[in-house]
Write a protein that holds these residues in place. Structure first.
Motif, short mmCIF file in Angstrom:
data_model
loop_
_atom_site.label_atom_id
_atom_site.label_comp_id
_atom_site.label_asym_id
_atom_site.label_seq_id
_atom_site.Cartn_x
_atom_site.Cartn_y
_atom_site.Cartn_z
N ALA A 119 0.84 -1.20 0.00
CA ALA A 119 0.00 0.00 0.00
C ALA A 119 0.87 1.25 0.00
O ALA A 119 1.84 1.36 0.76
CB ALA A 119 -0.91 -0.01 1.22
N GLY A 120 0.51 2.20 -0.85
CA GLY A 120 1.28 3.43 -0.95
C GLY A 120 2.69 3.23 -1.48
O GLY A 120 3.52 4.15 -1.39
N GLU A 163 -1.64 -7.21 7.26
CA GLU A 163 -2.11 -8.30 6.38
C GLU A 163 -1.08 -8.66 5.35
O GLU A 163 -0.54 -7.85 4.66
CB GLU A 163 -3.40 -7.83 5.70
N ASP A 164 -0.80 -9.92 5.24
CA ASP A 164 0.09 -10.37 4.18
C ASP A 164 -0.64 -11.37 3.34
O ASP A 164 -0.04 -12.10 2.62
CB ASP A 164 1.35 -10.97 4.75
N ALA A 177 3.82 -1.86 7.62
CA ALA A 177 3.42 -0.48 7.91
C ALA A 177 1.94 -0.33 7.60
O ALA A 177 1.45 -0.84 6.59
CB ALA A 177 4.23 0.50 7.07
N ALA A 178 1.22 0.37 8.47
CA ALA A 178 -0.20 0.66 8.24
C ALA A 178 -0.32 2.02 7.58
O ALA A 178 0.12 3.04 8.13
CB ALA A 178 -0.97 0.63 9.55
N ALA A 186 3.14 -3.36 3.38
CA ALA A 186 2.32 -2.22 3.82
C ALA A 186 0.86 -2.52 3.51
O ALA A 186 0.55 -3.11 2.47
CB ALA A 186 2.76 -0.94 3.12
N LEU A 187 -0.02 -2.12 4.41
CA LEU A 187 -1.44 -2.39 4.29
C LEU A 187 -2.24 -1.12 4.49
O LEU A 187 -1.74 -0.13 5.01
CB LEU A 187 -1.88 -3.43 5.32
#
Length: 334
Positions: free
Chosen positions: A25-26, A333-334, A187-188, A128-129
């Motif tokens: 994410a990102g 989450e993976d 990382a969130a 990253a999630l």
């Protein structure tokens, strides 16, 4: 048998991997590995065969001009090596690519073959999630492992996650079954501003990696970029009262949930990082949705087009306060 020519004998090598796509994410994780490769001038020594692992209708090859000659770059995963100097030098094997479309078990076995040949002592996979986290607070980083002994030794969470997973989770489990110590750092990323880049999340991943493997990572302009990113999102959020109210609710929920974690241990960890930095010297294609804290693919939070201003979408419903992370890998989450 994998034969590596031209790669010197490595010193205490650690493999650090990140994959674009659902686990990224990102683009926070893949950008972190790219930063390491750039700052330490990594040298690519191997690339996996794209034909074996990628669907080219999902991840398209790219055509470019090279001195008047048309060439093609194929989506793949590349490995490079960097040497980290200092009082205790060690080498990093950097793995950077795109989440494969097929044959995940063979993909992981091939990476494990390189790890074995290079004498890798630890595998760290970055991810990253998308989560219900405010952009105004420190980026939550969770470290998980399937090895209970490693969890105790390195102050990590022993993962209990059950549900959909990505290549990060598969690679970690493959390492565990092969007897290779493996850790995932997640990382969130705020779901309401999920488009890349997210330098604040990238910086948080690198800081946690620095603590984990005990090396000093040169950050370059990343800290300044992270501050500029937060200021920009602050300004955009302030333009919409509903978004501002939503961010405030996330802040209140986060502060309430994490108040007990403002411990002496956390403060000491930040102080140790400060001392290390004071005493040392500075030495694409778009994908589908992303991993989320609830196991979804996050596809409803779309990236803006290149060059557009990142604007947080309005939340459709009143937000629910996030539950404290007791798993590590569910909120990572993976």
């Amino acid at each position: 048998m994998i034969e590596l020519e031209g790669v010197p004998e490595l010193v205490d090598p650690v493999m650090v991997a990140a994959f674009e796509g659902w686990n990224d994410a990102g683009d926070a994780a893949s950008t972190a590995v790219a930063h390491l490769d750039r700052e330490w001038k990594g040298e690519v020594f191997a690339a996996l065969d794209a034909e074996d692992y990628y669907d080219f209708q999902v991840n398209r090859p790219t055509v470019f001009m090279d001195g008047g000659v048309r060439r093609i770059t194929w989506p793949t995963t590349r490995l490079s090596v960097v040497r980290v100097g200092g009082d205790k030098p060690r080498d990093l094997v950097l793995v950077r690519g795109i989440e494969p479309s097929m044959r995940w078990r063979s993909f992981c076995n091939e990476l494990l073959g390189f790890a074995h040949e290079l004498g890798v002592e630890l595998v760290v996979v970055l991810g990253a999630l998308l989560g219900d986290t405010p952009h105004t607070r420190p980026v939550p980083i969770s470290g998980t492992t399937s090895d209970p002994d490693l969890a105790r030794r390195m102050d990590l969470e022993e993962t209990k996650y059950e549900g959909p997973t990505g290549i990060v989770g598969i690679l970690q489990e493959a390492c565990t079954h092969a007897g290779v110590p493996a850790v995932s750092l997640w990382a969130a990323v705020p779901h309401y501003v999920s488009q890349p880049p997210n330098p604040k999340a990238t910086l948080a991943l690198l800081n946690r990696l620095e603590d984990l493997i005990d090396v000093r990572i040169p950050l370059g302009e990343l800290s300044e970029d992270a501050r500029a990113w937060q200021v920009g999102v602050d300004q955009l959020a302030a333009e919409d009262s509903e978004v501002a109210e939503y961010v405030q609710s996330l802040e209140e929920a986060r502060d309430t949930a994490e108040l007990p974690e403002a411990s002496g241990e956390a403060i000491a960890r930040e102080f140790e990082r400060y001392l290390r930095r004071r005493d040392g010297s500075s030495g694409p294609p778009q994908h589908g949705g992303h991993a989320t804290a609830d196991g979804g693919d996050g596809a409803s939070f779309r990236r803006d087009t290149p060059g557009s201003r990142p604007r947080p979408p309005k939340p459709p419903n009143p937000p629910k306060p996030p539950k404290p992370d007791t798993d590590g890998e569910d909120s990572s989450e993976d």
